[in-house]
Design a protein around this motif. Structure first.
Motif, PDB file in Angstrom:
ATOM      1  N   ILE A  93      27.532  27.600  54.455  1.00  0.00           N
ATOM      2  CA  ILE A  93      27.098  28.689  53.584  1.00  0.00           C
ATOM      3  C   ILE A  93      28.111  29.827  53.692  1.00  0.00           C
ATOM      4  O   ILE A  93      28.511  30.217  54.792  1.00  0.00           O
ATOM      5  CB  ILE A  93      25.706  29.192  53.997  1.00  0.00           C
ATOM      6  CG1 ILE A  93      24.690  28.048  53.974  1.00  0.00           C
ATOM      7  CG2 ILE A  93      25.252  30.332  53.081  1.00  0.00           C
ATOM      8  CD1 ILE A  93      23.383  28.392  54.663  1.00  0.00           C
ATOM      9  N   SER A  94      28.535  30.357  52.559  1.00  0.00           N
ATOM     10  CA  SER A  94      29.463  31.489  52.594  1.00  0.00           C
ATOM     11  C   SER A  94      29.035  32.548  51.589  1.00  0.00           C
ATOM     12  O   SER A  94      28.341  32.265  50.611  1.00  0.00           O
ATOM     13  CB  SER A  94      30.898  31.033  52.309  1.00  0.00           C
ATOM     14  OG  SER A  94      31.041  30.597  50.974  1.00  0.00           O
ATOM     15  N   GLY A  95      29.443  33.776  51.868  1.00  0.00           N
ATOM     16  CA  GLY A  95      29.163  34.896  50.984  1.00  0.00           C
ATOM     17  C   GLY A  95      30.464  35.443  50.424  1.00  0.00           C
ATOM     18  O   GLY A  95      31.403  35.722  51.181  1.00  0.00           O
ATOM     19  N   CYS A  96      30.556  35.586  49.112  1.00  0.00           N
ATOM     20  CA  CYS A  96      31.790  36.012  48.451  1.00  0.00           C
ATOM     21  C   CYS A  96      31.495  37.147  47.465  1.00  0.00           C
ATOM     22  O   CYS A  96      30.346  37.389  47.109  1.00  0.00           O
ATOM     23  CB  CYS A  96      32.427  34.844  47.706  1.00  0.00           C
ATOM     24  SG  CYS A  96      32.769  33.389  48.723  1.00  0.00           S
ATOM     25  N   VAL A  97      32.556  37.801  47.017  1.00  0.00           N
ATOM     26  CA  VAL A  97      32.379  38.882  46.052  1.00  0.00           C
ATOM     27  C   VAL A  97      33.610  38.978  45.162  1.00  0.00           C
ATOM     28  O   VAL A  97      34.744  38.914  45.637  1.00  0.00           O
ATOM     29  CB  VAL A  97      32.099  40.229  46.758  1.00  0.00           C
ATOM     30  CG1 VAL A  97      33.202  40.587  47.743  1.00  0.00           C
ATOM     31  CG2 VAL A  97      31.880  41.349  45.752  1.00  0.00           C
ATOM     32  N   LEU A  98      33.374  39.116  43.874  1.00  0.00           N
ATOM     33  CA  LEU A  98      34.426  39.367  42.900  1.00  0.00           C
ATOM     34  C   LEU A  98      34.510  40.876  42.708  1.00  0.00           C
ATOM     35  O   LEU A  98      33.576  41.499  42.206  1.00  0.00           O
ATOM     36  CB  LEU A  98      34.113  38.672  41.580  1.00  0.00           C
ATOM     37  CG  LEU A  98      34.995  39.035  40.388  1.00  0.00           C
ATOM     38  CD1 LEU A  98      36.456  38.772  40.693  1.00  0.00           C
ATOM     39  CD2 LEU A  98      34.551  38.290  39.151  1.00  0.00           C
ATOM     40  N   VAL A  99      35.632  41.457  43.125  1.00  0.00           N
ATOM     41  CA  VAL A  99      35.811  42.911  43.106  1.00  0.00           C
ATOM     42  C   VAL A  99      36.679  43.314  41.916  1.00  0.00           C
ATOM     43  O   VAL A  99      37.762  42.769  41.710  1.00  0.00           O
ATOM     44  CB  VAL A  99      36.479  43.394  44.413  1.00  0.00           C
ATOM     45  CG1 VAL A  99      36.721  44.898  44.370  1.00  0.00           C
ATOM     46  CG2 VAL A  99      35.607  43.029  45.616  1.00  0.00           C
ATOM     47  N   VAL A 100      36.186  44.291  41.144  1.00  0.00           N
ATOM     48  CA  VAL A 100      36.949  44.819  40.016  1.00  0.00           C
ATOM     49  C   VAL A 100      36.944  46.335  40.075  1.00  0.00           C
ATOM     50  O   VAL A 100      36.056  46.946  40.671  1.00  0.00           O
ATOM     51  CB  VAL A 100      36.366  44.348  38.657  1.00  0.00           C
ATOM     52  CG1 VAL A 100      36.380  42.844  38.554  1.00  0.00           C
ATOM     53  CG2 VAL A 100      34.948  44.886  38.456  1.00  0.00           C
ATOM     54  N   CYS A 101      37.965  46.922  39.486  1.00  0.00           N
ATOM     55  CA  CYS A 101      38.007  48.369  39.297  1.00  0.00           C
ATOM     56  C   CYS A 101      38.158  48.606  37.794  1.00  0.00           C
ATOM     57  O   CYS A 101      39.262  48.513  37.257  1.00  0.00           O
ATOM     58  CB  CYS A 101      39.157  49.001  40.077  1.00  0.00           C
ATOM     59  SG  CYS A 101      39.258  50.801  39.882  1.00  0.00           S
ATOM     60  N   VAL A 102      37.043  48.864  37.146  1.00  0.00           N
ATOM     61  CA  VAL A 102      37.045  49.023  35.693  1.00  0.00           C
ATOM     62  C   VAL A 102      37.866  50.239  35.289  1.00  0.00           C
ATOM     63  O   VAL A 102      38.585  50.225  34.286  1.00  0.00           O
ATOM     64  CB  VAL A 102      35.596  49.130  35.176  1.00  0.00           C
ATOM     65  CG1 VAL A 102      35.583  49.422  33.684  1.00  0.00           C
ATOM     66  CG2 VAL A 102      34.828  47.860  35.479  1.00  0.00           C
ATOM     67  N   GLU A 103      37.786  51.294  36.109  1.00  0.00           N
ATOM     68  CA  GLU A 103      38.504  52.530  35.806  1.00  0.00           C
ATOM     69  C   GLU A 103      40.007  52.286  35.675  1.00  0.00           C
ATOM     70  O   GLU A 103      40.679  52.866  34.827  1.00  0.00           O
ATOM     71  CB  GLU A 103      38.224  53.551  36.917  1.00  0.00           C
ATOM     72  CG  GLU A 103      38.793  54.923  36.671  1.00  0.00           C
ATOM     73  CD  GLU A 103      38.460  55.890  37.798  1.00  0.00           C
ATOM     74  OE1 GLU A 103      38.799  57.076  37.655  1.00  0.00           O
ATOM     75  OE2 GLU A 103      37.866  55.460  38.814  1.00  0.00           O
ATOM     76  N   GLU A 104      40.538  51.396  36.530  1.00  0.00           N
ATOM     77  CA  GLU A 104      41.971  51.099  36.537  1.00  0.00           C
ATOM     78  C   GLU A 104      42.297  49.773  35.838  1.00  0.00           C
ATOM     79  O   GLU A 104      43.462  49.373  35.792  1.00  0.00           O
ATOM     80  CB  GLU A 104      42.473  51.037  37.982  1.00  0.00           C
ATOM     81  CG  GLU A 104      42.510  52.358  38.697  1.00  0.00           C
ATOM     82  CD  GLU A 104      43.645  53.241  38.209  1.00  0.00           C
ATOM     83  OE1 GLU A 104      44.816  52.882  38.394  1.00  0.00           O
ATOM     84  OE2 GLU A 104      43.341  54.301  37.613  1.00  0.00           O
ATOM     85  N   LYS A 105      41.262  49.100  35.342  1.00  0.00           N
ATOM     86  CA  LYS A 105      41.427  47.786  34.707  1.00  0.00           C
ATOM     87  C   LYS A 105      42.157  46.808  35.632  1.00  0.00           C
ATOM     88  O   LYS A 105      43.128  46.146  35.250  1.00  0.00           O
ATOM     89  CB  LYS A 105      42.166  47.917  33.369  1.00  0.00           C
ATOM     90  CG  LYS A 105      41.389  48.720  32.334  1.00  0.00           C
ATOM     91  CD  LYS A 105      42.107  48.735  30.999  1.00  0.00           C
ATOM     92  CE  LYS A 105      41.287  49.523  29.969  1.00  0.00           C
ATOM     93  NZ  LYS A 105      41.950  49.569  28.647  1.00  0.00           N
TER      94      LYS A 105
END
Length: 337
Positions: free
Chosen positions: A148-160
């Motif tokens: 089992i693993s925990g992941c995250v897709l990180v975005v910065c909308v302000e900087e695109k």
């Protein structure tokens, strides 16, 4: 009737407007939707998007679905092993070349059985604790335990920008490949690196791994606001639970940029513009499950962005369609076992 309308609506629509409607109107959502449906941003059919993604990642990744929260995990004791696995563990411990993983012999949680009810929300997952040496031994003997693993897709909308992670050359799976942030759920018990009762939930895993790999300290509440996607990494056995589209601020992005590379033993961060997503995913060096989650995020209309946001001059869904129409190659999961 309300349940019939509400369930697909939540699955299919995901935008800031929709979230506010749910918060404000609750069980009146179907009635409210019937009044203003022409003004809500439709982000596509989730099931259809998942089927298209699974076709291009066939044999490497299998997306299971979209959920409102992380699975619930229940500890069911330690993983029992056979003598052949025990012998392989002794061989691994006696060979210094085998002991090259970044954090040594961590305690990990592996699923107890394969018949998980993917239609539930939240999903219930029973797990047993084991350690990394046991995982290596099982892999040597031809097994791929479901870690089992925990992941995250990180975005910065302000900087695109989208923030990715290039894995270390010492990583046991997909060394030097590009991935989203994440790592194994730590089960209960004691290991050679940590003394703890393990992660209390998968959200905590995501929070911990994001800090380890990017130096960001993100409150769990922010992670819990994200939609969750789950994918099985068929090449390695990992069951990846991913928070889709965690939107960070410009200040937080700058913190990632300025974090000393020497502090990150697991690899390094890779920051790319929204216009570079397609060529990065199709470049042949992306972990398939990471690519799958990003493509799904696009197929959902890139939650967290506005409808005016463009990706190489295209809408999120237009870019999704372009990517899933291509044949994409992926790197090897293991250089050696």
């Amino acid at each position: 009737m309300i349940e019939i309308i509400l369930t697909p609506l939540i699955e299919v629509f995901y935008s800031k407007v929709t979230e506010k409607i749910i918060d404000c109107y609750g069980d009146r959502l179907p009635f409210f939707y019937n009044i203003i449906n022409k003004n809500i941003y439709k982000i596509g059919d989730v099931r259809s998007s998942i089927e298209k993604i699974n076709k291009i990642t066939i044999g490497t990744s299998d997306l299971k679905g979209i959920y409102n929260c992380c699975p619930k995990v229940s500890f069911k004791g330690n993983l029992e092993i056979e003598k052949s696995t025990s012998d392989a563990i002794k061989e691994i411990k006696g060979n210094s070349a085998e002991l090259t993983d970044v954090f040594g012999n961590d305690t990990l949680g592996v699923t107890v059985e394969d018949n998980i009810t993917w239609q539930s929300d939240p999903i219930d997952i029973d797990y047993k604790s084991t350690d990394f040496y046991t995982i290596k031994a099982l892999r040597k003997n031809g097994a791929l335990p479901h870690i089992i693993s925990g992941c995250v897709l990180v975005v910065c909308v302000e900087e695109k920008k989208i923030v990715l992670h290039k894995r270390s050359s010492n990583s046991a799976t997909y060394p030097n490949a590009i991935h989203i942030f994440g790592g194994a759920f730590i089960g209960k018990g004691q290991d050679n690196y940590r003394e703890s009762e393990g992660d209390e939930d998968i959200t905590r895993t995501i929070q911990r791994e994001l800090h380890e790999e990017s130096r960001l300290d993100i409150q769990k509440e922010r992670i819990e606001k994200c939609k969750i996607s789950i994918a099985e990494e068929l090449t390695t056995g990992f069951l990846q639970v991913t928070a889709l589209g965690l939107n960070i601020t410009k200040k937080e992005l700058e913190k990632i940029r300025t974090a000393p590379a020497s502090n990150n033993k697991e690899g390094k961060t890779v920051i790319i513009g929204f216009d570079d997503i397609e060529k990065t995913i199709t470049g042949g060096m992306f972990v398939p499950t990471g690519a799958a989650h990003i493509i799904l995020w696009l197929g959902l209309g890139a939650p967290g962005t506005s409808r005016k946001t463009k990706f190489s001059g295209k809408s999120a869904q237009e870019l999704f369609s372009d990517i899933v129409s291509q044949k994409i190659s992926f790197p090897k999961a293991f250089n050696v076992l």
